[in-house]
Scaffold this motif. Structure first.
Motif, short mmCIF file in Angstrom:
data_model
loop_
_atom_site.label_atom_id
_atom_site.label_comp_id
_atom_site.label_asym_id
_atom_site.label_seq_id
_atom_site.Cartn_x
_atom_site.Cartn_y
_atom_site.Cartn_z
N UNK A 189 3.59 1.13 -11.62
CA UNK A 189 2.31 0.81 -10.99
C UNK A 189 2.09 1.75 -9.80
N UNK A 190 1.51 2.91 -10.09
CA UNK A 190 1.22 3.90 -9.06
C UNK A 190 -0.27 3.84 -8.79
N UNK A 191 -0.65 3.60 -7.54
CA UNK A 191 -2.09 3.50 -7.27
C UNK A 191 -2.38 3.59 -5.78
N UNK A 192 -3.60 4.02 -5.52
CA UNK A 192 -4.10 3.99 -4.15
C UNK A 192 -4.82 2.68 -3.95
N UNK B 268 7.03 5.55 6.15
CA UNK B 268 6.24 6.33 5.18
C UNK B 268 6.92 7.67 4.87
N UNK B 269 6.48 8.31 3.79
CA UNK B 269 6.91 9.68 3.54
C UNK B 269 6.50 10.50 4.76
N UNK B 270 7.40 11.31 5.28
CA UNK B 270 7.10 12.07 6.47
C UNK B 270 7.41 11.31 7.74
N UNK B 271 7.70 10.02 7.65
CA UNK B 271 8.09 9.22 8.81
C UNK B 271 9.55 9.45 9.17
N UNK C 249 11.92 7.33 5.79
CA UNK C 249 11.15 6.94 4.61
C UNK C 249 11.90 5.87 3.80
N UNK C 250 11.18 4.81 3.48
CA UNK C 250 11.77 3.74 2.67
C UNK C 250 11.01 3.65 1.35
N UNK C 251 11.78 3.65 0.27
CA UNK C 251 11.26 3.59 -1.10
C UNK C 251 10.28 4.72 -1.43
N UNK C 252 10.71 5.97 -1.29
CA UNK C 252 9.86 7.09 -1.73
C UNK C 252 9.52 7.00 -3.22
N UNK C 253 10.35 6.29 -3.98
CA UNK C 253 10.13 6.14 -5.42
C UNK C 253 8.98 5.20 -5.74
N UNK C 254 8.54 4.44 -4.73
CA UNK C 254 7.58 3.37 -4.98
C UNK C 254 8.26 2.01 -4.99
N UNK C 255 9.59 2.04 -5.00
CA UNK C 255 10.36 0.81 -4.87
C UNK C 255 10.21 -0.13 -6.05
N UNK C 256 10.74 -1.31 -5.85
CA UNK C 256 10.70 -2.34 -6.89
C UNK C 256 9.27 -2.85 -7.07
N UNK D 81 0.84 -1.20 0.00
CA UNK D 81 0.00 0.00 0.00
C UNK D 81 0.88 1.26 0.00
N UNK D 82 1.87 1.27 0.90
CA UNK D 82 2.76 2.44 1.02
C UNK D 82 3.53 2.69 -0.28
N UNK D 83 4.13 1.63 -0.83
CA UNK D 83 5.01 1.84 -1.99
C UNK D 83 4.23 2.21 -3.25
N UNK D 84 3.06 1.58 -3.43
CA UNK D 84 2.26 1.97 -4.61
C UNK D 84 1.75 3.41 -4.49
#
Ligand SMILES: [Zn+2]
Lengths: 153, 379
Positions: B177-180, B310-313, B316-323, B163-166
């Motif tokens: 794959x960018x999505x909520x 998360x962003x703002x945490x 932050x891990x994988x702000x890019x959305x990661x693999x 959820x976080x990375x997408x």
């Protein structure tokens, strides 16, 4: 018709690489497969330095970097360490029709995990710790699928 | 050790199928982007490392398709068949040899043009394991189960990573794959190999990526915003899955220890501002966080629940959305380095972690993360 950059028709070439290989499996795996095929017995090798029984057998110890010469028979029963039930099909690669399971099984008498397939009436009951037993094929050819599958006991 | 800097970066948008681009088109695009980013010409590149895979590309000498496109004619070019982080390492070593002042490292792959299960099945030993039909998803499922059983990590905690990375990917114009989505969406997505469901998996992707490395003298001349390599560590463990404890990533621990020691980092969680980690599957982000020493073993699930990553945490891990949001195999590790470098330059746009000074980039190779490469970068 798909258009590539500049409005040109997108051409693709279809190919399939099929290359025959005849891999010599080595003296160590040869002995393992002969025992599996002819006697339905599973063998490992035992490192003289760390005393670990490695199954399937290797001719040197990855941990100790020493040659291994001692052969040890292990049981065709063991305990599931980890597992997964596969629900997607890849024809031509998978040995069975899904759903079936993969497990890493610690055979009785072995110190390493043995990767194989698990088949059973109720795969949802599969857990780490489940005891399983090997079911051998009737017609064995000297490869990993001479063990048809493991099944819970 | 002589200081090495990243002086130029370039990547394509990562897509399910790049219809309009051949391997050469993609490589030419990222090479020219990286050169433009560094204000260099191809003449300023002393040597070239390409990163590709013969099985994926369907040809031996898989760099053959891209020699013209990466400008390597007349230069020393060598190929790494493995993750891009290892290609970058080789490129860096060539500068450290003293023989070259700059290295272009470029990686390409089109997952769309072949068959993922066939190719990843071929990473297994034909003598003992390949006939069993394992591939990257089923083998990773064995690791996911081992890890979750050991520490009581839940499927929901893994789903949170997805959820976080997408969601993060929505801030990255290059992501695929960018999505909520919700935890429930992940939990209800199609079961592939339990506990791995469709939304726990990274996609099949096409794309390319390039970086230019330089020694200190050249870097100072090339750019006002060099990103310095503060530490690199790499390590491999046993190949056969049954020989390993899949819930304990010992190679990653060793690689991280080397990288931290080189960078003078004693408390990685506090000292690292942003991390780009190789999350090919959702559980991997958690397991690799632990291997990287960002938390105690078994604690990563809780950290994700608390929003630490998360962003703002706090980290932050994988702000890019990661693999999870774009998995161009081999290229993906190099993308982690590029994303970390952009963060340190302040060039990450909407995915920028404010004031990032120390960043971590991580790549893996082999089944279930058999080997790891960890980079600590600073500005
Ligand atoms: Zn030993």
């Amino acid at each position: 018709m798909a258009k590539a950059k500049g409005g040109v028709e997108e051409m693709v070439l279809k190919g399939k690489i099929k290359v025959p290989y005849t891999w010599y499996v080595g003296e160590c795996a040869s002995r393992f497969y002969v025992e599996l095929r002819d006697n339905k017995r599973i063998f490992g090798t035992k490192c003289a330095k760390c005393n670990k029984v490695i199954v399937p057998p290797r001719s040197s110890c990855g941990k100790c970097f020493v040659p291994i010469t001692e052969w040890v028979e292990v049981k065709d029963t063991g305990v599931v360490q980890t597992y997964t039930v596969v629900h997607y099909a890849v024809p031509g690669i998978q040995p069975l029709k899904p759903p079936y399971a993969y497990g890493i099984i610690k055979l009785d008498g072995a110190d390493t995990g043995f990767v194989h397939v698990i088949v059973g009436a109720d795969l949802t009951a599969l857990k780490a710790g489940t005891r399983v037993k090997a079911v051998f094929k009737e017609e064995r050819q000297g490869n990993m699928l001479d063990i048809q599958y493991f099944t819970p006991v | 050790m002589e200081r090495i800097a990243i002086v130029g970066v370039g990547q394509t948008k990562h897509e399910r199928r790049k219809r309009a681009d051949s391997f050469a088109d993609m490589v030419y695009e990222v090479t020219t982007k990286a050169l433009a980013d560094a204000s260099m010409t191809i003449k300023d590149v002393d040597n070239v490392i390409t990163v590709s895979n013969d099985f994926w590309d369907g040809r031996t000498i898989s760099s053959m398709a891209v020699t013209d496109a990466c400008g390597s004619n007349g230069k020393n070019v060598s190929t790494v068949e493995g993750d891009g982080t290892f290609g970058a390492l080789y490129g860096m070593m060539r500068i450290l040899s003293g023989y070259y002042g700059t290295t272009l490292v470029v990686s390409h792959l089109k997952g769309s043009e072949s068959s993922m299960p066939h190719i990843t099945n071929a990473m297994f030993d034909p003598v003992y394991e390949r006939m069993l039909g394992l591939d990257s998803i089923s083998s990773s499922a064995l690791q996911a189960r081992a890890y979750m059983d050991r520490y009581g990590i839940t499927e929901e905690q893994c789903a949170r990573v997805s959820v976080k990375n997408h969601k993060n990917a929505k801030n990255n114009p290059n992501a695929q794959v960018a999505m909520d989505i919700t935890i429930d969406d992940v939990m209800k997505s199609r079961m592939l190999a339990d506990p791995i469901k469709l939304y726990d998996c990274s996609p099949i992707s096409d794309g390319a990526c390039a970086i230019i490395l330089a020694n200190e003298k050249r870097a100072q001349k090339i750019t006002k915003k060099p990103v310095w390599v503060r530490g690199v560590g790499y390590c491999a463990e046993a190949y056969h899955l049954g020989d390993r404890d899949l819930a304990d990533p010992i190679a990653l621990k060793a690689a991280a220890k080397k990288a931290y020691s080189m960078a003078g980092i004693t408390n990685p969680r506090a000292e690292i501002d942003v991390a780009e980690i190789y999350d090919a599957f959702s559980y991997m982000e958690l397991l690799w966080m632990e291997g990287l020493g960002l938390c105690e073993p078994g604690r990563a699930g809780r950290l994700v629940e608390q929003g630490v990553t998360e962003m703002g945490g706090e980290l932050p891990i994988n702000p890019s959305g990661g693999v999870l949001s774009a998995h161009t195999v081999l290229v993906a590790g190099l993308v982690r380095i590029v994303e970390a470098a952009l963060q340190l330059r302040g060039d990450s746009g909407k995915r920028q972690v404010a004031g990032a000074k120390t960043a971590l980039a991580h790549g893996i190779n082999g089944p279930c993360g058999q080997s790891h490469c960890v980079w600590i970068l600073g500005n």
